[in-house]
Design a protein around this motif. Structure first.
Motif, PDB file in Angstrom:
ATOM      1  N   LYS A  51     -14.332  -6.901  -6.149  1.00  0.00           N
ATOM      2  CA  LYS A  51     -15.114  -6.798  -4.911  1.00  0.00           C
ATOM      3  C   LYS A  51     -14.634  -5.593  -4.101  1.00  0.00           C
ATOM      4  O   LYS A  51     -14.464  -4.509  -4.647  1.00  0.00           O
ATOM      5  CB  LYS A  51     -15.026  -8.113  -4.128  1.00  0.00           C
ATOM      6  N   ALA A  52     -14.407  -5.782  -2.800  1.00  0.00           N
ATOM      7  CA  ALA A  52     -13.842  -4.707  -1.977  1.00  0.00           C
ATOM      8  C   ALA A  52     -12.508  -5.168  -1.406  1.00  0.00           C
ATOM      9  O   ALA A  52     -12.123  -4.809  -0.291  1.00  0.00           O
ATOM     10  CB  ALA A  52     -14.805  -4.314  -0.855  1.00  0.00           C
ATOM     11  N   TYR A  53     -11.794  -5.980  -2.178  1.00  0.00           N
ATOM     12  CA  TYR A  53     -10.495  -6.496  -1.736  1.00  0.00           C
ATOM     13  C   TYR A  53      -9.464  -5.372  -1.675  1.00  0.00           C
ATOM     14  O   TYR A  53      -9.532  -4.416  -2.460  1.00  0.00           O
ATOM     15  CB  TYR A  53     -10.013  -7.584  -2.688  1.00  0.00           C
ATOM     16  N   PRO A  54      -8.486  -5.486  -0.792  1.00  0.00           N
ATOM     17  CA  PRO A  54      -7.469  -4.432  -0.633  1.00  0.00           C
ATOM     18  C   PRO A  54      -6.346  -4.557  -1.659  1.00  0.00           C
ATOM     19  O   PRO A  54      -5.163  -4.603  -1.324  1.00  0.00           O
ATOM     20  CB  PRO A  54      -6.952  -4.672   0.790  1.00  0.00           C
ATOM     21  N   CYS A  55      -6.735  -4.617  -2.931  1.00  0.00           N
ATOM     22  CA  CYS A  55      -5.736  -4.688  -4.001  1.00  0.00           C
ATOM     23  C   CYS A  55      -5.631  -3.323  -4.670  1.00  0.00           C
ATOM     24  O   CYS A  55      -6.447  -2.434  -4.433  1.00  0.00           O
ATOM     25  CB  CYS A  55      -6.124  -5.756  -5.021  1.00  0.00           C
ATOM     26  N   ASP A  56      -4.628  -3.179  -5.516  1.00  0.00           N
ATOM     27  CA  ASP A  56      -4.475  -1.950  -6.297  1.00  0.00           C
ATOM     28  C   ASP A  56      -5.234  -2.147  -7.607  1.00  0.00           C
ATOM     29  O   ASP A  56      -4.779  -2.899  -8.479  1.00  0.00           O
ATOM     30  CB  ASP A  56      -2.996  -1.692  -6.574  1.00  0.00           C
ATOM     31  N   PRO A  57      -6.394  -1.508  -7.774  1.00  0.00           N
ATOM     32  CA  PRO A  57      -7.201  -1.771  -8.966  1.00  0.00           C
ATOM     33  C   PRO A  57      -6.507  -1.375 -10.258  1.00  0.00           C
ATOM     34  O   PRO A  57      -6.708  -2.018 -11.288  1.00  0.00           O
ATOM     35  CB  PRO A  57      -8.462  -0.938  -8.723  1.00  0.00           C
TER      36      PRO A  57
END
Length: 215
Positions: free
Chosen positions: A8-14
């Motif tokens: 999604k647009a989560y603030p994780c490190d893709p």
């Protein structure tokens, strides 16, 4: 069993999540894919993980500012795309056109839908797979396989009645290996999930725990 993790647009490190997914997939033999933001497709694909677009637009080359062109997604390393996620709903004609765009570029397709009736309608458009995701359960941690297992059973039946070559996936609230096992028992060929991995402190551990029952 196919596991598709939507970032999604989560603030994780893709890249971190993608690297973890690739390692777990390689060590367990479970098919795991990651769907990042469009701008992160190339970086995620470079990890070696199976990479999917979160969406492609129902357009061809031309004057379509702000669109996600299927060709661009494929060139960036995507091998498939989600369509009609509950957070990005499309009209039926646009789903059909996005499927055409995906087919034009060789992208595999999963069309999301809220309920078995919509699953039947989506399956009639000829995607590779459909995914049933009651929107009220998305992000809750309560899987549809527990909250209302008949939704999954009925979705499998609805797709089979239209085209038995269309796989059915189960989404919304999936986060544990038990959820994955239950989805399979109900006839699903795979699962969609997001926060259970994207928001996990240790994405690799979360994925290992998720696929342990089928590894």
């Amino acid at each position: 069993m196919f596991v598709l993790v939507n970032l999604k647009a989560y603030p994780c490190d893709p890249v971190e999540v993608a690297t973890a997914a690739h390692e777990v997939s390689e060590s367990t033999g479970v098919r795991i894919a990651i769907a990042p933001q469009a701008t992160q497709l190339s970086a995620v694909a470079e990890t070696g993980v199976e990479t999917w677009a979160q969406h492609v637009s129902p357009v061809e080359h031309g004057s379509h500012t702000g669109s996600t062109l299927a060709e661009a997604a494929a060139d960036a390393g995507a091998v498939g795309t989600l369509l009609n996620h509950s957070e990005n709903r499309l009209k039926l004609a646009d789903i059909d056109a996005s499927l055409t765009a995906a087919e034009r570029t060789g992208l595999e397709t999963i069309v999301c839908a809220n309920n078995p009736d919509q699953i039947g309608a989506a399956a009639a458009l000829g995607p590779d797979a459909v995914a049933v995701e009651p929107p009220e359960l998305i992000g809750t941690g309560t899987p549809v396989s527990k909250a209302d297992p008949d939704v999954v059973r009925d979705a499998v039946d609805a797709a089979a009645a239209v085209d038995d070559s269309v796989d059915v996936l189960c989404g919304a609230g999936i986060s544990t290996g038990e959820d994955l096992d239950a989805a399979g028992d109900l006839g699903a060929e795979g699962v969609l999930l997001a926060s259970g991995v994207a928001k996990a402190e240790d994405p690799k551990e979360a994925l290992e725990d998720l696929v342990e029952p089928i590894a």
